[in-house]
Design a protein around this motif. Structure first.
Motif, PDB file in Angstrom:
ATOM      1  N   LEU A  80      59.489  60.302  13.695  1.00 55.74           N
ATOM      2  CA  LEU A  80      60.766  61.017  13.616  1.00 55.74           C
ATOM      3  C   LEU A  80      61.966  60.091  13.451  1.00 55.74           C
ATOM      4  O   LEU A  80      62.784  60.292  12.550  1.00 55.74           O
ATOM      5  N   VAL A  81      62.097  59.089  14.321  1.00 57.29           N
ATOM      6  CA  VAL A  81      63.275  58.223  14.278  1.00 57.29           C
ATOM      7  C   VAL A  81      63.376  57.517  12.931  1.00 57.29           C
ATOM      8  O   VAL A  81      64.441  57.471  12.308  1.00 57.29           O
ATOM      9  N   GLU A  82      62.275  56.950  12.460  1.00 57.59           N
ATOM     10  CA  GLU A  82      62.283  56.245  11.179  1.00 57.59           C
ATOM     11  C   GLU A  82      62.538  57.207  10.029  1.00 57.59           C
ATOM     12  O   GLU A  82      63.246  56.870   9.059  1.00 57.59           O
ATOM     13  N   ARG A  83      61.976  58.400  10.116  1.00 58.03           N
ATOM     14  CA  ARG A  83      62.153  59.379   9.048  1.00 58.03           C
ATOM     15  C   ARG A  83      63.614  59.828   8.950  1.00 58.03           C
ATOM     16  O   ARG A  83      64.194  59.862   7.861  1.00 58.03           O
ATOM     17  N   VAL A  84      64.202  60.176  10.093  1.00 55.24           N
ATOM     18  CA  VAL A  84      65.601  60.611  10.104  1.00 55.24           C
ATOM     19  C   VAL A  84      66.520  59.509   9.581  1.00 55.24           C
ATOM     20  O   VAL A  84      67.435  59.751   8.794  1.00 55.24           O
ATOM     21  N   THR A  85      66.254  58.271  10.007  1.00 56.85           N
ATOM     22  CA  THR A  85      67.077  57.141   9.570  1.00 56.85           C
ATOM     23  C   THR A  85      66.976  56.942   8.063  1.00 56.85           C
ATOM     24  O   THR A  85      67.999  56.765   7.382  1.00 56.85           O
ATOM     25  N   ARG A 110      72.134  58.455  15.455  1.00 55.09           N
ATOM     26  CA  ARG A 110      72.033  58.653  16.910  1.00 55.09           C
ATOM     27  C   ARG A 110      72.468  60.065  17.295  1.00 55.09           C
ATOM     28  O   ARG A 110      71.862  60.709  18.160  1.00 55.09           O
ATOM     29  N   GLN A 111      73.532  60.553  16.636  1.00 54.94           N
ATOM     30  CA  GLN A 111      73.989  61.911  16.927  1.00 54.94           C
ATOM     31  C   GLN A 111      72.930  62.941  16.534  1.00 54.94           C
ATOM     32  O   GLN A 111      72.680  63.898  17.277  1.00 54.94           O
ATOM     33  N   LEU A 112      72.317  62.735  15.374  1.00 58.98           N
ATOM     34  CA  LEU A 112      71.307  63.684  14.927  1.00 58.98           C
ATOM     35  C   LEU A 112      70.087  63.658  15.833  1.00 58.98           C
ATOM     36  O   LEU A 112      69.534  64.711  16.185  1.00 58.98           O
ATOM     37  N   LEU A 113      69.670  62.475  16.243  1.00 58.07           N
ATOM     38  CA  LEU A 113      68.534  62.379  17.163  1.00 58.07           C
ATOM     39  C   LEU A 113      68.869  63.004  18.502  1.00 58.07           C
ATOM     40  O   LEU A 113      68.009  63.592  19.167  1.00 58.07           O
ATOM     41  N   GLY A 114      70.141  62.891  18.920  1.00 54.84           N
ATOM     42  CA  GLY A 114      70.567  63.532  20.164  1.00 54.84           C
ATOM     43  C   GLY A 114      70.489  65.043  20.078  1.00 54.84           C
ATOM     44  O   GLY A 114      70.246  65.725  21.081  1.00 54.84           O
ATOM     45  N   ILE A 115      70.691  65.579  18.886  1.00 57.94           N
ATOM     46  CA  ILE A 115      70.547  67.020  18.676  1.00 57.94           C
ATOM     47  C   ILE A 115      69.071  67.424  18.723  1.00 57.94           C
ATOM     48  O   ILE A 115      68.691  68.431  19.328  1.00 57.94           O
TER      49      ILE A 115
END
Length: 221
Positions: free
Chosen positions: A99-104, A204-209
């Motif tokens: 997830l983190v790598e994909r979103v980034t 970071r904001q998107l991952l926080g969501i």
């Protein structure tokens, strides 16, 4: 003017009428990107100035468009389409990543596309705002399209167990507001940060969501 003037028909210079028309239209749009996205901006541009920048006549302008607003509307859609193509390509290549790598990767693709040309930022975030009811409707429709994309992907992540199971409509809308505001301020020189820093903050904001504080899985052992 009630409608556009009719363009010429038949072949000339080895090009069909349709090919010549497409070339003229592209030259007007390129000139619009330069003048609307740079100086003097949409509100400071005239049909005569746009035609001169395109190397064409005002008569040829009215063969392609009714008003300058039509040019701005088409440019706004084009800039958004370029960004959406970049995002969808990133989705395809990053699909198997965590997830983190994909979103980034996905968001970095969006930011790089939009900020690759400062004129695109101005068209998208500045010049389009407040022109008319028609363009406000178009701007909001395109924003809604981005919100739908985020909601769809966040919901899919929730199904895979990567994100919290929730209604993502409201947070996605808030996030798009953050994206628009921060990228506009960064492009205007009001934010002292590099693009990578801006992208990292938005990620970071998107991952926080997707995974609010307290919702991250506890690692055992």
């Amino acid at each position: 003017m009630a409608g556009r003037l009719k363009g010429p028909t038949g072949r000339y210079g080895g090009k069909s009428a349709a090919e010549r028309q497409a070339e003229r239209r592209r030259r007007f749009l390129d000139a619009g990107l330069e003048l609307f996205g740079g100086s003097p901006g949409y509100r400071g541009t005239t049909v005569a100035a746009l035609s001169e920048a395109a190397g064409l006549s005002t008569r040829q302008f009215y063969e392609e468009f009714r008003t300058l607003e039509d040019v701005l509307a088409e440019l706004h859609l084009q800039v958004n389409s370029w960004a959406e193509d970049a995002v969808r390509a990133a989705f395809a290549t990053a699909d198997a990543l965590p997830l983190v790598e994909r979103v980034t990767a996905i968001f970095r693709a969006y930011a790089r596309n939009v900020t690759a040309d400062p004129r695109r930022i101005r068209i998208t975030f500045v010049e389009i705002v407040g022109v008319s009811h028609r363009l406000e409707a178009q701007r909001l429709a395109r924003r809604a399209r981005w919100i739908d994309l985020i909601v769809s992907e966040a919901t899919a992540a929730a199904v895979r167990g990567e994100a919290v199971d929730r209604d993502y409509r409201l947070p996605a809308t808030a996030f798009i507001g953050s994206v628009n505001g921060l990228l506009h301020d960064w492009s205007a020189g009001w934010v002292e940060a590099g693009l990578d820093e801006v992208v990292d903050e938005l990620v970071r904001q998107l991952l926080g969501i997707l995974r609010p504080v307290g919702e991250w899985p506890v690692r055992e052992g």
